[in-house]
Design a protein around this motif. Structure first.
Motif, PDB file in Angstrom:
ATOM      1  N   GLY A  65     -14.299  41.698 -39.632  1.00 40.58           N
ATOM      2  CA  GLY A  65     -15.248  42.078 -40.671  1.00 40.58           C
ATOM      3  C   GLY A  65     -14.597  42.779 -41.838  1.00 40.58           C
ATOM      4  N   ILE A  95     -14.925  41.187 -34.580  1.00 39.29           N
ATOM      5  CA  ILE A  95     -16.312  40.883 -34.200  1.00 39.29           C
ATOM      6  C   ILE A  95     -16.263  39.855 -33.078  1.00 39.29           C
ATOM      7  CG2 ILE A  95     -18.518  39.922 -34.976  1.00 39.29           C
ATOM      8  CD1 ILE A  95     -17.728  40.835 -37.826  1.00 39.29           C
ATOM      9  N   LEU A 148     -17.246  36.945 -30.666  1.00 38.88           N
ATOM     10  CA  LEU A 148     -18.071  35.742 -30.760  1.00 38.88           C
ATOM     11  C   LEU A 148     -18.075  35.025 -29.417  1.00 38.88           C
ATOM     12  CD1 LEU A 148     -16.853  34.171 -34.150  1.00 38.88           C
ATOM     13  CD2 LEU A 148     -18.940  35.503 -33.771  1.00 38.88           C
ATOM     14  N   GLU A 164     -21.059  30.530 -30.552  1.00 38.22           N
ATOM     15  CA  GLU A 164     -21.089  31.138 -31.885  1.00 38.22           C
ATOM     16  C   GLU A 164     -19.842  30.760 -32.676  1.00 38.22           C
ATOM     17  OE1 GLU A 164     -23.612  35.096 -30.467  1.00 38.22           O
ATOM     18  OE2 GLU A 164     -21.445  35.194 -30.755  1.00 38.22           O
ATOM     19  N   ARG A 214     -28.161  35.102 -34.186  1.00 42.10           N
ATOM     20  CA  ARG A 214     -27.094  35.969 -33.667  1.00 42.10           C
ATOM     21  C   ARG A 214     -25.974  36.138 -34.689  1.00 42.10           C
ATOM     22  NH1 ARG A 214     -25.881  33.571 -27.667  1.00 42.10           N
ATOM     23  NH2 ARG A 214     -27.887  34.024 -26.656  1.00 42.10           N
ATOM     24  N   LEU A 215     -25.564  35.017 -35.307  1.00 37.14           N
ATOM     25  CA  LEU A 215     -24.499  35.091 -36.307  1.00 37.14           C
ATOM     26  C   LEU A 215     -24.929  35.929 -37.505  1.00 37.14           C
ATOM     27  CD1 LEU A 215     -22.983  31.479 -36.361  1.00 37.14           C
ATOM     28  CD2 LEU A 215     -21.859  33.579 -35.599  1.00 37.14           C
ATOM     29  N   ARG A 255     -26.989  38.381 -37.499  1.00 38.63           N
ATOM     30  CA  ARG A 255     -26.970  39.785 -37.090  1.00 38.63           C
ATOM     31  C   ARG A 255     -25.536  40.316 -37.052  1.00 38.63           C
ATOM     32  NH1 ARG A 255     -29.988  39.168 -33.104  1.00 38.63           N
ATOM     33  NH2 ARG A 255     -28.457  38.958 -31.434  1.00 38.63           N
ATOM     34  N   LYS A 256     -24.611  39.542 -36.495  1.00 45.78           N
ATOM     35  CA  LYS A 256     -23.224  39.989 -36.384  1.00 45.78           C
ATOM     36  C   LYS A 256     -22.531  40.073 -37.739  1.00 45.78           C
ATOM     37  CE  LYS A 256     -22.377  38.584 -31.619  1.00 45.78           C
ATOM     38  NZ  LYS A 256     -21.492  37.840 -30.670  1.00 45.78           N
TER      39      LYS A 256
END
Length: 217
Positions: A132, A138, A140, A144, A187-188, A190-191
């Protein structure tokens, strides 16, 4: 004429193995672009070989089986096989499948050597890592990762759920629920901190699918 001889007549270099042990030894010594694996191998079966090889690489895998049971086909695809062919098969059809799969996997292999930068993120495909803007890694899941990869190599392109499903199930979505894509995109988002009200990385194309809208550096 054997299948190996038939493929060699079209310019392919083919190695044959009678058992899983022979295949594993050969793969440890040579790099292959595609595997045609009979489910009923001596020793480990073709499904186990598929699972192990898929965990190691993005090599193209076509499963062969004399059984028409949907269970084997679905399990094979879920384990990462790209295609599933039932015996007896038409050799010309198999040749066409080999050509198409090689074209796709070799193109993906080329793209998979890249590191993609977008919105402060660094997505290293060979290392399967995402970092990030704050420099923190991050995590995965496999699905993802596969989904993000297909997005970054197709920026600005509307990707429908079927195509995205094929990406996370290794190009054959017969065994997956397309609605899974909606969950994975959430989900992606959010991440990646992608605000649903002001989307800067993913946009929804209503009735069609999703678009990767971030600018690649």
């Amino acid at each position: 004429m054997t299948l190996a001889t038939y493929l060699e007549s079209f310019g392919y270099r083919v190695s044959e193995c009678d058992t899983a042990a022979e295949a594993e030894k050969l793969l440890s010594e040579q790099e292959a672009d595609l595997l045609i694996v009979d489910i009923n191998l001596a020793g480990k079966d073709g499904l186990e070989i598929t699972r192990e090889q898929r965990a190691r690489s993005e090599i193209g895998i076509i499963l062969l089986s004399g059984r028409t049971d949907d269970v084997d086909r679905i399990v094979g695809l879920e384990l990462g096989a790209d295609d599933y062919v039932c015996k007896p098969f038409n050799r010309r059809e198999l040749l066409a499948r080999v050509k198409n799969l090689l074209r796709r996997t070799l193109a993906m292999k080329h793209l998979s050597r890249r590191v993609f930068l977008f919105s402060g993120f660094s997505f290293d495909v060979p290392q399967r890592s995402l970092v990030g803007p704050d420099g923190e890694a991050i995590a995965l899941t496999r699905a993802e990762f596969e989904l993000l990869r297909v997005f970054v190599v197709n920026p600005g392109v509307v990707m429908d759920r079927e195509r995205l499903t094929q990406a996370i199930t290794h190009r054959n979505g017969a065994a997956a629920n397309p609605r899974t894509i909606d969950v994975l995109v959430r989900r992606l988002r959010r991440k990646l901190g992608d605000d649903s009200r002001q989307k800067r990385i993913f946009s929804t194309s209503h009735g069609e699918g999703y678009v990767f809208t971030a600018m690649l550096e």
